[in-house]
Design an enzyme around this catalytic site. Structure first.
Site, PDB file in Angstrom:
ATOM      1  N   GLU A  79      28.352  18.961  -2.886  1.00  0.00           N
ATOM      2  CA  GLU A  79      27.664  19.853  -3.819  1.00  0.00           C
ATOM      3  C   GLU A  79      27.403  21.221  -3.664  1.00  0.00           C
ATOM      4  OE1 GLU A  79      24.672  17.180  -5.019  1.00  0.00           O
ATOM      5  OE2 GLU A  79      25.873  15.970  -6.230  1.00  0.00           O
ATOM      6  N   GLU A 110      28.868   3.085  13.613  1.00  0.00           N
ATOM      7  CA  GLU A 110      27.612   3.755  13.871  1.00  0.00           C
ATOM      8  C   GLU A 110      27.427   3.525  15.323  1.00  0.00           C
ATOM      9  OE1 GLU A 110      23.794   1.372  12.786  1.00  0.00           O
ATOM     10  OE2 GLU A 110      25.111   1.777  10.687  1.00  0.00           O
TER      11      GLU A 110
END
Length: 268
Positions: A79, A110
Site C-alpha cells: 500500500e 514458518e
C-alpha cells in the site's frame, strides 16, 4: 516464556452464544487493542526514527513474517507505493512460503530457520536497510533466523510481537511488544494480535513516509492516480491547496500527472 497469545480465552462455550453475544464479546475484546498499542508508542517511535534515518540515506524497509503476520507485512508494503508514490522496492513485504502463502497456507514454511535470509538475499539486503520481523507469538523460527542473520550483517532490526520476552524480541534491536492478552477464540492471533500489528504497521509506515516528505499538510500529494476516485481526490486537493476552480485544477492535474507537481506549478 509464557505465551499470552496461547492462553485460554476469557470466554467459554462460544457455540452456545447467540450471534449478537459473539459479536458484542469480540467487539469488547477489540476495544482493548488500541490501549495496548498506546502503551508501546515509545517503542514505535524509536523504530520509526531509526527507519526514517536509514531511508533518508537511500535505504529500504523490509518486513518478514509467516501466516497472518506475514500477510499484514505484505499488505502494508504493497500500500505504500499507491499511497505515497514511492518505488515498489522502498518497502518490501516477504512472507514465509512465498507469494503462494498470501492466499494459501504453506505447511511448515514458518519453521525454516534459514529461509528468511535466503529470501532477503534475493533483494540484496545490506546495512543501509532496515528489517522488521512480524510474529504475534514472537517464536517463529523463520523470523528469528532472518533477524539473527541481519544482525550479523550490521542491519538495523526491529519487530512487532504480541508476547513479552520473546525470542524474536531478543533478536531485534528495536522491539515492539504489544501485549493484547488472550484471544476471544483461543490462540487465533488473526484477531486481536493481528489488529494490533496492523495498527502498528499503519503508524510505522505512515510516520516514516511523513518524515521522508511524502505528505504535504495532511494530504497524499504523491499518491498514484490509478482510478477515477483517486483522480477526483487529486483534483479536490489541488483546488483546496491552490484556491483554483475545478476545471483549472483538472487541467493542471492532466498536464503534470501529479498532485504535488500541479500544486507546485500553480505557485510559479
Amino acid at each position: 516464556m509464557e505465551r499470552i497469545t496461547e492462553k485460554d480465552s476469557d470466554y467459554n462455550n462460544l457455540e452456545a452464544m447467540s450471534v449478537r453475544e459473539i459479536l458484542e464479546n469480540i467487539n469488547n475484546e477489540d476495544q482493548t487493542v488500541p490501549r495496548a498499542v498506546e502503551k508501546v508508542i515509545p517503542q514505535i517511535e524509536r523504530l520509526a526514527e531509526a527507519a526514517s534515518e536509514k531511508m533518508k540515506s537511500g535505504g529500504r524497509m523490509f518486513y518478514i513474517g509467516a501466516g497472518t503476520s506475514g500477510r499484514l507485512g505484505v499488505l502494508d508494503a504493497s500500500e505504500c507505493p499507491p499511497t505515497f508514490g514511492v518505488p515498489f522496492d522502498w518497502v518490501v513485504g516477504i512472507i514465509a512460503g512465498g507469494d503462494t502463502a498470501i492466499r494459501r497456507a504453506v505447511e511448515f514454511a514458518e519453521d525454516d530457520f534459514d529461509q528468511a535470509w535466503l529470501d532477503l538475499k534475493e533483494f540484496h539486503i545490506n546495512e543501509d536497510d532496515v528489517l522488521i520481523g512480524l510474529a504475534a507469538s514472537g517464536t517463529t523460527p523463520y523470523v528469528i533466523g532472518g533477524l539473527r542473520k541481519a544482525n550479523e550483517h550490521n542491519i538495523i532490526t526491529g519487530c512487532i510481537v504480541c508476547n513479552s520476552g520473546s525470542p524474536v524480541a531478543a533478536e531485534a534491536k528495536f522491539p515492539i511488544e504489544v501485549v493484547v492478552g488472550p484471544e476471544f477464540l483461543t490462540g487465533s492471533t488473526r484477531m486481536k494480535s493481528g489488529t494490533a500489528q496492523k495498527l502498528v504497521l499503519n503508524m510505522l509506515s505512515t510516520s516514516v513516509m511523513i518524515q521522508l516528505g511524502r505528505v504535504h499538510g495532511n494530504k497524499m500529494v504523491d499518491m498514484q492516480l490509478t482510478n477515477k476516485k483517486l483522480v477526483e481526490r487529486g483534483i479536490k486537493i489541488i483546488m483546496k491547496e491552490t484556491g483554483t476552480e475545478q476545471p483549472t485544477a483538472a487541467e493542471l492535474l492532466l498536464k503534470y500527472g501529479s498532485v504535488r507537481k500541479a500544486i507546485e506549478a500553480s505557485f510559479k
